[in-house]
Structures are given as structure tokens and as C-alpha cells.
Design an enzyme around this catalytic site. Structure first.
Site, PDB file in Angstrom:
ATOM      1  N   ARG A  27       0.801  -1.284   0.134  1.00  0.00           N
ATOM      2  CA  ARG A  27       0.022   0.047   0.088  1.00  0.00           C
ATOM      3  C   ARG A  27       1.081   1.275  -0.008  1.00  0.00           C
ATOM      4  O   ARG A  27       0.571   2.199   0.609  1.00  0.00           O
ATOM      5  CB  ARG A  27      -0.893  -0.066   1.315  1.00  0.00           C
ATOM      6  CG  ARG A  27      -2.044  -1.229   1.271  1.00  0.00           C
ATOM      7  CD  ARG A  27      -3.156  -1.146   0.420  1.00  0.00           C
ATOM      8  NE  ARG A  27      -3.961  -0.125   0.650  1.00  0.00           N
ATOM      9  CZ  ARG A  27      -5.119  -0.564   1.252  1.00  0.00           C
ATOM     10  NH1 ARG A  27      -5.352  -1.683   1.623  1.00  0.00           N
ATOM     11  NH2 ARG A  27      -6.031   0.391   1.705  1.00  0.00           N
ATOM     12  N   ARG A  31      -3.247   7.129   1.126  1.00  0.00           N
ATOM     13  CA  ARG A  31      -3.461   8.395   1.680  1.00  0.00           C
ATOM     14  C   ARG A  31      -2.315   8.962   2.720  1.00  0.00           C
ATOM     15  O   ARG A  31      -2.649  10.067   3.029  1.00  0.00           O
ATOM     16  CB  ARG A  31      -4.711   8.019   2.584  1.00  0.00           C
ATOM     17  CG  ARG A  31      -6.238   7.958   1.763  1.00  0.00           C
ATOM     18  CD  ARG A  31      -7.183   7.365   2.480  1.00  0.00           C
ATOM     19  NE  ARG A  31      -6.987   6.070   2.732  1.00  0.00           N
ATOM     20  CZ  ARG A  31      -7.782   5.339   3.431  1.00  0.00           C
ATOM     21  NH1 ARG A  31      -9.073   5.613   3.673  1.00  0.00           N
ATOM     22  NH2 ARG A  31      -7.262   3.968   3.572  1.00  0.00           N
ATOM     23  N   ARG A  40      -6.727  12.260  -5.310  1.00  0.00           N
ATOM     24  CA  ARG A  40      -7.878  11.371  -4.871  1.00  0.00           C
ATOM     25  C   ARG A  40      -9.188  12.325  -4.619  1.00  0.00           C
ATOM     26  O   ARG A  40     -10.240  12.045  -4.860  1.00  0.00           O
ATOM     27  CB  ARG A  40      -7.269  10.636  -3.722  1.00  0.00           C
ATOM     28  CG  ARG A  40      -8.850   9.687  -3.236  1.00  0.00           C
ATOM     29  CD  ARG A  40      -8.970   8.707  -3.679  1.00  0.00           C
ATOM     30  NE  ARG A  40     -10.130   7.916  -3.160  1.00  0.00           N
ATOM     31  CZ  ARG A  40     -11.234   8.084  -3.439  1.00  0.00           C
ATOM     32  NH1 ARG A  40     -11.668   9.109  -4.326  1.00  0.00           N
ATOM     33  NH2 ARG A  40     -12.238   7.463  -2.711  1.00  0.00           N
ATOM     34  N   ASP A  77      -7.334  -2.097  -6.956  1.00  0.00           N
ATOM     35  CA  ASP A  77      -7.797  -2.711  -5.666  1.00  0.00           C
ATOM     36  C   ASP A  77      -8.179  -4.166  -5.834  1.00  0.00           C
ATOM     37  O   ASP A  77      -8.603  -4.582  -7.127  1.00  0.00           O
ATOM     38  CB  ASP A  77      -8.942  -1.885  -5.010  1.00  0.00           C
ATOM     39  CG  ASP A  77      -9.191  -2.214  -3.644  1.00  0.00           C
ATOM     40  OD1 ASP A  77      -8.393  -1.679  -2.878  1.00  0.00           O
ATOM     41  OD2 ASP A  77     -10.292  -3.336  -3.387  1.00  0.00           O
ATOM     42  N   TYR A 153     -15.544 -10.625   1.324  1.00  0.00           N
ATOM     43  CA  TYR A 153     -15.778  -9.261   1.031  1.00  0.00           C
ATOM     44  C   TYR A 153     -17.235  -9.474   0.226  1.00  0.00           C
ATOM     45  O   TYR A 153     -18.292  -8.925   0.532  1.00  0.00           O
ATOM     46  CB  TYR A 153     -14.965  -8.133   0.114  1.00  0.00           C
ATOM     47  CG  TYR A 153     -13.971  -7.782   1.033  1.00  0.00           C
ATOM     48  CD1 TYR A 153     -14.078  -6.526   1.908  1.00  0.00           C
ATOM     49  CD2 TYR A 153     -12.691  -8.302   1.112  1.00  0.00           C
ATOM     50  CE1 TYR A 153     -13.265  -6.258   2.763  1.00  0.00           C
ATOM     51  CE2 TYR A 153     -11.525  -7.692   2.068  1.00  0.00           C
ATOM     52  CZ  TYR A 153     -11.854  -7.013   2.688  1.00  0.00           C
ATOM     53  OH  TYR A 153     -10.872  -6.379   3.528  1.00  0.00           O
TER      54      TYR A 153
HETATM   55  O1  CP3 Z   1      -0.130  -1.329  -2.541  1.00  0.00           O
HETATM   56  C1  CP3 Z   1      -0.426  -0.496  -3.435  1.00  0.00           C
HETATM   57  O2  CP3 Z   1      -0.195   0.825  -3.103  1.00  0.00           O
HETATM   58  C2  CP3 Z   1      -1.441  -0.640  -4.503  1.00  0.00           C
HETATM   59  C3  CP3 Z   1      -2.774  -0.342  -4.233  1.00  0.00           C
HETATM   60  C4  CP3 Z   1      -3.842  -1.480  -3.509  1.00  0.00           C
HETATM   61  C5  CP3 Z   1      -4.995  -0.866  -2.942  1.00  0.00           C
HETATM   62  N1  CP3 Z   1      -5.517  -1.775  -2.287  1.00  0.00           N
HETATM   63  C6  CP3 Z   1      -5.344   0.685  -2.862  1.00  0.00           C
HETATM   64  C7  CP3 Z   1      -6.431   1.137  -2.144  1.00  0.00           C
HETATM   65  C8  CP3 Z   1      -3.482  -2.633  -3.084  1.00  0.00           C
HETATM   66  C9  CP3 Z   1      -2.679  -3.617  -3.293  1.00  0.00           C
HETATM   67  C10 CP3 Z   1      -4.774  -3.055  -2.123  1.00  0.00           C
HETATM   68  C11 CP3 Z   1      -5.175  -4.190  -1.729  1.00  0.00           C
HETATM   69  C12 CP3 Z   1      -6.336  -4.674  -0.853  1.00  0.00           C
HETATM   70  N2  CP3 Z   1      -7.535  -3.878  -0.967  1.00  0.00           N
HETATM   71  C13 CP3 Z   1      -6.540  -5.550   0.065  1.00  0.00           C
HETATM   72  C14 CP3 Z   1      -5.226  -6.573   0.601  1.00  0.00           C
HETATM   73  C15 CP3 Z   1      -4.299  -5.871   1.035  1.00  0.00           C
HETATM   74  C16 CP3 Z   1      -4.629  -5.322   2.838  1.00  0.00           C
HETATM   75  O3  CP3 Z   1      -4.321  -4.267   2.798  1.00  0.00           O
HETATM   76  O4  CP3 Z   1      -5.112  -5.902   3.357  1.00  0.00           O
HETATM   77  C17 CP3 Z   1      -7.692  -5.108   0.472  1.00  0.00           C
HETATM   78  C18 CP3 Z   1      -8.418  -6.070   1.824  1.00  0.00           C
HETATM   79  C19 CP3 Z   1      -8.533  -4.225  -0.072  1.00  0.00           C
HETATM   80  C20 CP3 Z   1      -9.884  -3.984   0.145  1.00  0.00           C
HETATM   81  C21 CP3 Z   1      -9.847  -2.565   0.417  1.00  0.00           C
HETATM   82  N3  CP3 Z   1      -9.741  -1.460  -0.409  1.00  0.00           N
HETATM   83  C22 CP3 Z   1     -10.402  -1.974   1.723  1.00  0.00           C
HETATM   84  C23 CP3 Z   1     -10.853  -2.885   2.978  1.00  0.00           C
HETATM   85  C24 CP3 Z   1     -10.500  -0.500   1.588  1.00  0.00           C
HETATM   86  C25 CP3 Z   1     -11.024   0.399   2.402  1.00  0.00           C
HETATM   87  C26 CP3 Z   1     -10.057   0.630   3.782  1.00  0.00           C
HETATM   88  C27 CP3 Z   1      -8.895   1.787   3.248  1.00  0.00           C
HETATM   89  O5  CP3 Z   1      -7.959   1.163   3.506  1.00  0.00           O
HETATM   90  O6  CP3 Z   1      -9.627   2.835   2.904  1.00  0.00           O
HETATM   91  C28 CP3 Z   1      -9.904  -0.393   0.362  1.00  0.00           C
HETATM   92  C29 CP3 Z   1      -9.632   1.226  -0.341  1.00  0.00           C
HETATM   93  C30 CP3 Z   1      -8.322   1.245  -0.870  1.00  0.00           C
HETATM   94  N4  CP3 Z   1      -7.694   0.520  -1.682  1.00  0.00           N
HETATM   95  C31 CP3 Z   1      -7.667   2.529  -0.844  1.00  0.00           C
HETATM   96  C32 CP3 Z   1      -6.425   2.205  -1.354  1.00  0.00           C
HETATM   97  C33 CP3 Z   1      -5.221   3.498  -1.735  1.00  0.00           C
HETATM   98  C34 CP3 Z   1      -8.071   3.807  -0.074  1.00  0.00           C
HETATM   99  C35 CP3 Z   1      -9.303   4.368  -0.728  1.00  0.00           C
HETATM  100  C36 CP3 Z   1      -9.261   6.031  -1.024  1.00  0.00           C
HETATM  101  O7  CP3 Z   1      -8.290   6.373  -1.168  1.00  0.00           O
HETATM  102  O8  CP3 Z   1     -10.302   6.462  -0.520  1.00  0.00           O
END
Ligand code: CP3
Length: 344
Positions: A27, A31, A40, A77, A153
Site C-alpha cells: 500500500r 492516503r 484522490r 484494488d 468481502y
Molecule cells: O499497494 C498499493 O499501493 C497498491 C494499491 C492497493 C490498494 N488496495 C489501494 C487502495 C492494494 C494492493 C490494495 C489491496 C487491498 N484492498 C487489500 C489487500 C491488502 C490489505 O491491505 O489487506 C484489501 C483487503 C483491499 C480492500 C480494500 N480497499 C479496503 C478494505 C479498503 C478500505 C479501507 C481503506 O484502507 O480505505 C480499500 C480502499 C483502498 N484501496 C484505498 C487504497 C489506496 C483507500 C481508498 C481511498 O483513497 O479512499
């Protein structure tokens, strides 16, 4: 593999003990970076943001410019797969993902692979553009969620702590195996396309692997992962695959032995010395700094980083966190972390 020679991340995945080890962070785009929040804020819908190659390429590059990480990870994502299969997926501010839950064999009828690649075409476009624009010493990682975690999910309809509906359906339900088969097929095809478009390594995120009993872990984590790895290798024999069965505990060893992964990403509950002794002889280890220590920073973070480096640098190793970087993380602590790994 001439392309891999000057990419330390790929050398480590090929089995070399690289000094200093390559470093990137799960990640790493997100943010905690003001430049991410700025871009964003211009797009309401998070999935639209993921499906806009101009934006996805730019935010993938942002952490590389700041920190010169040894790998870039495609910005997308894990929930683009349910979205592409026809399930309704939304991201709500402050609430995370919200999906129309799939709870029965009947609910599965609305899902299918017919539009998969059309729907995901913008992601493939992002991969192609990144492959030609990242620095030549930086490796490009593609990724997907592993079937079990994506299924949690899809079944719960949101993030959940105990995953009760998915775990119950997995034990007794008609249809759950079909859902995992559909996800295994879609995920394998999706990752193969990412490799076709220039991804140089692939990571499977199984964030919720650790909530399963050993028998269920075998069935819903190991079996689908092994199948996806085999299909990727049939299409792209040389591309390395990294598994991240977060929270797998003593099952990490079985996971590595039975899935055929080239690398395993370990969470911060795993003692690095155990990983060096048990996992490193079988594959490359990635991890596993506690993401909270990067919020704290200072000497406590430094001591943790040095402990991990001391335990794992003797074998094939990629420095990373034990889970994704958190939004509260001060960017300057990430800079310090990278300096320490690189010997400063
Ligand atoms: O690693 C990176 O920089 C690449 C991008 C990436 C995102 N999500 C961007 C994202 C990757 C590899 C993921 C994987 C992901 N997404 C996982 C597996 C890894 C982990 O962290 O457990 C999971 C479970 C998700 C599902 C997901 N996406 C959730 C539960 C959420 C909301 C919670 C949160 O952190 O906001 C997201 C949103 C998300 N995915 C964001 C980003 C940058 C934040 C969204 C925003 O900018 O508003």
C-alpha cells in the site's frame, strides 16, 4: 532474463541474497501521501479512480519519486474482481467497501466472466503504461486478491472482523465451492493478462487467510493459490509469484511447500529468525515490519528494522511491512526507514 539483472527485487525473487535487500511497502501509494490525497480529492468514486489509467499511473509513481523503492505496485484494488464479475461494489467515505452480499448458490447466478477482460481493460492499460515508464532498476508488481479474501468481502458485503457468514457458508453451504472456483478462474486470467501487459512479478493478497481452521485453510487458501500459481506458470513460466496468507501462523510452512510460490510475504507476528530457518530455504521471504512502528518512528522503529535485517539478510529477502502502510504514517518516517534498510 536480462531485464531482471539490474532489478534487485527480481534478483531476490530468483533466490539471490541481495545486499542491501530490495525494499518496497505494501500500500505504498495511498492516503499517507499528501500528493495522493490531492489527486484522490478530485474523483468521488474510488473505483473510477482505479479505472482511470492517467490517475492510476500517476499515483503508482508518486511513492517511487519520494523514496526510490525497488518495486512499483500497480495501483488498483482487490475488489475490481467482484465488480468485473457483476457484483455491485461501492466504496463509502469512512466506511470502506460496500457490496450487495452473495449468500447462496442462487445469488451466484448473477455473476459471470463474460465481461471480465472488457471491464478490466483500463487496469491492463495502466500496467502497459507503467511497464514503459518506471525507472529501469524498478520492478513492476501486478496483484490480485486471493479467492478466499475476495470471497469474504463478496459474502459479508463489507469489511468484517469475524467473517461469520463466509466461514459458515464455507463449511456447510451449497455453492461456496462454486464461488471459489469462479474466483480462481477469474483471478488466474486477470493475473495472466497483467503479465501479458508487462507486470514482472505477481502478488496474491490473502489478508484474511488467518481466520480459517487448518482444514479450511487447505481447501480455501492453499488449493486455489496452488491452482492460480500453476495456471500463471503455464502461461508465463518465468514470472515469479508471491503469496501473502496473512496470519497463517504455523501454516506458512505448509503454504509455501504446497502452493509453488516463489516468495512469501509474512505478517509481523512471524519471528524473522523462524522465517529465516524454516521458510527461506524454500523460497524468498518478504516482510515484516509492524506498520504501527512506522507511525511511531524513531529509535523503536529503527531497532525493529535492524532486527529484521539481521535475521533475514543472509538469504533471499525483500524488505517490506507485515501489512499495508497506514494513512496516519508520517512520510518522513518512511524516508528514514528506507535509509536504514539501505545502510544509512
Ligand atoms: O499497494 C498499493 O499501493 C497498491 C494499491 C492497493 C490498494 N488496495 C489501494 C487502495 C492494494 C494492493 C490494495 C489491496 C487491498 N484492498 C487489500 C489487500 C491488502 C490489505 O491491505 O489487506 C484489501 C483487503 C483491499 C480492500 C480494500 N480497499 C479496503 C478494505 C479498503 C478500505 C479501507 C481503506 O484502507 O480505505 C480499500 C480502499 C483502498 N484501496 C484505498 C487504497 C489506496 C483507500 C481508498 C481511498 O483513497 O479512499
Amino acid at each position: 532474463m536480462n531485464a531482471g539483472k539490474n532489478k534487485t527485487y527480481l534478483r531476490a525473487l530468483a533466490g539471490e541474497a541481495v545486499t542491501p535487500p530490495p525494499v518496497w511497502l505494501m500500500r505504498q501509494a495511498g492516503r499517507y501521501l499528501p500528493e495522493y490525497r490531492e489527486l484522490r480529492s478530485g474523483v468521488k468514486n474510488f473505483l473510477d479512480f482505479c479505472y482511470t489509467p492517467d490517475l492510476a499511473v500517476e499515483v503508482t509513481l508518486q511513492p517511487l519519486r519520494r523514496y526510490g523503492f525497488d518495486a512499483a505496485i500497480l495501483f488498483s484494488d482487490i475488489l475490481v474482481i467482484p465488480d468485473a464479475l457483476g457484483q455491485k461494489v461501492a466504496f463509502r467515505e469512512g466506511e470502506g467497501p460496500v457490496l450487495t452480499p452473495i449468500r447462496s448458490a442462487d445469488d451466484l447466478k448473477g455473476l459471470g466472466m463474460d465481461r471480465l477482460h472488457d471491464h478490466l481493460a483500463p487496469v491492463y492499460e495502466t500496467v502497459s503504461r507503467l511497464a514503459s515508464s518506471i525507472p529501469e532498476t524498478t520492478a513492476l508488481i501486478g496483484f490480485a486478491g486471493a479467492p478466499w479474501t475476495v470471497a469474504t468481502y463478496m459474502v459479508e458485503g463489507r469489511g468484517s472482523k469475524d467473517h461469520a457468514a463466509a466461514r459458515t457458508w464455507a463449511f456447510d453451504g451449497d455453492g461456496f465451492a462454486d464461488l471459489i472456483t469462479l474466483l480462481t478462474d477469474a483471478t488466474a486470467e486477470y493475473l495472466i493478462r497483467q503479465a501479458d501487459h508487462g507486470a514482472e512479478a505477481l502478488q496474491l493478497f490473502d489478508t484474511w487467510a488467518g481466520v480459517l481452521s487448518p482444514s479450511q485453510f487447505g481447501r480455501w487458501v492453499i488449493e486455489p493459490t496452488a491452482e492460480i500459481v500453476a495456471r500463471i506458470k503455464a502461461a508465463h513460466p518465468d514470472i515469479p509469484v508471491v503469496g501473502f496468507p496473512r496470519g497463517a501462523g504455523v501454516m506458512y510452512e505448509t503454504f509455501v511447500r504446497e502452493t509453488g510460490v516463489d516468495g512469501v510475504s509474512i505478517d509481523n507476528s512471524v519471528p524473522p529468525s523462524w522465517a529465516a530457518r524454516v521458510l527461506q530455504p524454500m523460497c524468498t521471504v518478504q516482510g515484516n515490519l509492524d506498520n504501527m512502528s512506522v507511525i511511531a518512528g524513531g529509535p523503536a522503529m529503527e531497532a525493529e528494522v535492524r532486527g529484521i535485517l539481521a535475521a533475514l539478510s543472509g538469504g533471499p529477502f525483500i524488505f517490506n511491512l507485515g501489512h499495508g502502510i497506514l494513512p496516519e504514517t508520517p512520510p518522513e518516517n518512511v524516508a528514514r526507514l528506507v535509509d536504514i534498510v539501505r545502510g544509512a
